[in-house]
Each structure stands twice: as C-alpha cells, then as structure tokens.
Design an enzyme around this catalytic site. Structure first.
Site, PDB file in Angstrom:
ATOM      1  N   GLY A 260      24.717 -10.132  18.559  1.00  0.00           N
ATOM      2  CA  GLY A 260      23.618 -11.043  18.269  1.00  0.00           C
ATOM      3  C   GLY A 260      23.274 -11.970  19.428  1.00  0.00           C
ATOM      4  CG  HIS A 261      20.561 -15.117  18.565  1.00  0.00           C
ATOM      5  ND1 HIS A 261      20.638 -14.576  17.306  1.00  0.00           N
ATOM      6  CD2 HIS A 261      20.695 -16.453  18.410  1.00  0.00           C
ATOM      7  CE1 HIS A 261      20.810 -15.545  16.423  1.00  0.00           C
ATOM      8  NE2 HIS A 261      20.854 -16.691  17.062  1.00  0.00           N
ATOM      9  CG  ASN A 262      21.950 -17.926  21.714  1.00  0.00           C
ATOM     10  OD1 ASN A 262      21.123 -17.540  22.530  1.00  0.00           O
ATOM     11  ND2 ASN A 262      21.657 -18.781  20.754  1.00  0.00           N
ATOM     12  CB  SER A 280      26.078 -18.848  18.921  1.00  0.00           C
ATOM     13  OG  SER A 280      24.688 -19.022  19.103  1.00  0.00           O
TER      14      SER A 280
END
Length: 365
Positions: A260-262, A280
């Site tokens: 996922g993002h980050n 994250s």
C-alpha cells in the site's frame, strides 16, 4: 547453445570430475534427462532418478559418488541450490526483444531512451520518461509520465507503470505487475464508522454515526524502487500520498503481493505470494514474510524478522523475531498454544470422567 562441463564448473566455482569436456545443451530432472542434459541430482533423493534417465553428467552434492551413479562426469557443488541459481541464469535465454524501438511502439517526443535499450511491440512511453542502458521492455508495457528506469532493467509483457515511478538498475518485473497506482486512501467529513469502531473497540452503536460518503485523498507522491529488485506477476505497489513509497535494494516481491501507499520496505526482504501491506507500514532489512501474511497500517517491523505463512501482524515487531499465527505471536509461543489447543478434547474428556466419578461417589464436583 552447448556448454562444456568444465566451463560450467569454472563459472560456478565448483569442481568438475570425470569427462569434463562433455557438452550439454540444457538441464533436466534426473529421471527425464537425456544424453545432452545436465541432470540436477543434488541430493540422494534426486540422484535415485538417474537410473531412469539417460544423463551423462550431473550436478551433485558433496560426498556423493558420481561413478556409482553411472555418470561420465559430474559437477560437485558445496551449496547445490546456490549453484543452481547461477546455472539456470546462464542457461535462461530470457524474452526475445529486438534491439531498438519497435515500429508499433508509441513514444512521446520528450522521452529519453538509451540507444542500447530494446522496446517491444505496442509499448506506450509517456512524456519525460527516461530509460537507461540495455533496458528491455517487452510487448504491451505502458510507462506513464515522469518515470525513470535504470540500466539493465527487464519489464516483461503487460507491465503497467504509472506516473513518477523511479526504477533502479537490474530490476526485473514479471507480467501484469502494476507499479505506482493511486493509494487506497479515503476520508469522511466527520468521524467515520471505522474511526469510531477503533476508538471504542467495536462498542460504538451504529446510531451514533451519521451516514457519510468517502472522499478520495489523491496520491501526489511517487514510487522508488531500488537496484536488483524483482517483482512478481500481478503484484501491485501503490505510490505515496505525499512522500514516496520505497522498496529497498535487493528485495524480492512474489506474485500477487500488494504493497500500500507510503510503505517503506527495507533491503533484501523476501515477500512471498499474496502478502498484503496496508498503508504506511515500515519494514526493516532482510525481513521474510511467508505467503498470505498480512501487515496492518502504520506499524513498524524490525530487521531480520521471519513470519510463517498466513501470519497476521497488527502491531510493531522488534528486530530478529520469529512470528506465527493470527494475531502474530512468537513462533515458539504459537507452537505451544497450538499444542494446548489440540489437548483440549482430551482435557474435556478427562474433566467429564472426573465429574462423573465424583457424582457417582456422592461427592460435590
């Protein structure tokens, strides 16, 4: 292409025995090997199949008697599977992509492509893309604006690369992978049911939460992939919301993995099939996650952690820990818990018999 046994042994740093001038053109399992194949008989279990095949030469492990196995030549590898990695690399022809840019490719005029790169049929390359030396781009790959691809990269057919992705040197991406898509990030105007559930541990009533719709948080960051990374078929790695998602040098990502993002993944990690990361999450170096492991959002996992398949990690993990189970616990703790669980039927039977005996004697349980 033919290779002599002594040349293969020299390339592997291994010892050649017997008729080292024998040439082979391929490798095979012992039972299916022909006269022109190098059999992979790296343990006694595999060597038993040599009698069924027709191999003249084989890769064997230390201490194995090549002459007793009926071979004319052998390569003795101290660490056979490691030798197998180099051997298969040398014999793998890889995808056949003609040098230069195929006539059906669509390339933005502002893109910069090294003269040594090979661009296959129906590839689409966007504005400002930079492609390095000896990169090979197979058919039907799309590369969006602002992406930078390093030297000696191999993108297999059907890879999708979104905007603002940086790919290091010697990276391999298998068919169908999607790199740099938007992160799955949404918010509501007021406190959402998810937030209320987390705060109350599920005790908040539905009546306390107003009906709301989700609003997208756009992904303005990029995706940074280090050198010597490999990404499996149909894997998906999202770009960051503001800062970049990062995949460290040497990390290997299996098929159908989602990051996922980050997220920030360290160096030389091994992420097996269907592993999933929420946004994250931070991973240290040399972490190994077995198939179908799940990692919650906003947590940190230290370096050298190993998690067995299907482990679900909901909280921070210190470096060097071995994990198993859902929720994740130390591996030895999980084994003891499972042993106790298996004993429950026997324990219940014992308790029932004791109760019966007490009642029969007129006592009180």
């Amino acid at each position: 292409m033919a290779h002599r046994i002594k040349d293969i042994a020299a390339a592997l740093g291994a010892e050649a025995l017997g008729a080292a001038d024998i040439s082979i053109t391929g490798v095979a399992e012992p039972a299916k090997a022909g006269p022109g194949d190098l059999a992979l008989a790296m343990s006694e279990r595999y060597a038993a199949g040599l009698a069924e095949g027709a191999a003249r030469a084989a890769v064997i492990g230390p201490g194995m008697d090549w002459q007793a196995l009926g071979l004319e030549a052998a390569i003795v590898a101290p660490r056979p599977r490691y030798a197998m990695a180099h051997l298969t690399s040398a014999l793998d022809p890889g995808p056949q992509i003609a040098p230069g840019i195929h006539s059906t490719a669509v390339v933005d005029p502002s893109a910069s492509i090294d003269l040594g790169a090979a661009i296959g049929p129906f590839v689409v390359i966007g504005a400002g893309v930079v492609i390095g030396r000896n990169a090979r781009i197979a058919s039907h790959v799309s590369i969006a604006e602002g992406t930078v691809i390093g030297d000696d990269v191999l993108l297999h057919a059907g890879v999708r690369i979104a905007a603002r992705v940086h790919i290091g040197h010697r990276v391999i991406v298998q068919p169908g992978a999607v790199l740099g898509g938007d992160g799955f990030s949404f918010v509501t105007p007021e406190k959402s049911r998810v937030e209320a559930t987390r705060e109350s541990l599920g005790k908040a009533s539905a009546e306390e939460i107003e009906a709301q719709s989700w609003t997208r948080i756009h992904s303005l960051g990029g995706l940074w992939i280090g050198d010597d990374v490999e990404i499996g078929a149909n894997a998906a790695i999202d770009r960051g919301t503001v800062a970049d998602t990062v995949i460290g040098d040497g990390t290997k990502v299996d098929n159908l993995v989602h990051i996922g993002h980050n997220c920030r993944i360290g160096r030389d990690c091994l992420l097996c099939g269907q592993v999933g990361f929420a946004g994250s999450a931070t991973l240290g170096d040399r972490v190994v996650l077995g198939g179908q492991c799940g990692v919650s959002d906003n947590i940190e996992i230290g370096s050298d952690v190993v998690a067995a398949g299907a482990t679900k990690i909901y909280s921070n993990v210190p470096a060097g820990r071995m994990l198993m189970g859902s929720p994740a616990v130390k591996m030895d703790t999980h084994v003891e818990m499972y042993k106790a669980l298996r004993r429950l039927p026997r324990l219940a039977k014992t308790v029932a018999e004791l109760q019966k005996a007490v009642f029969k004697s007129g006592g009180t349980p």
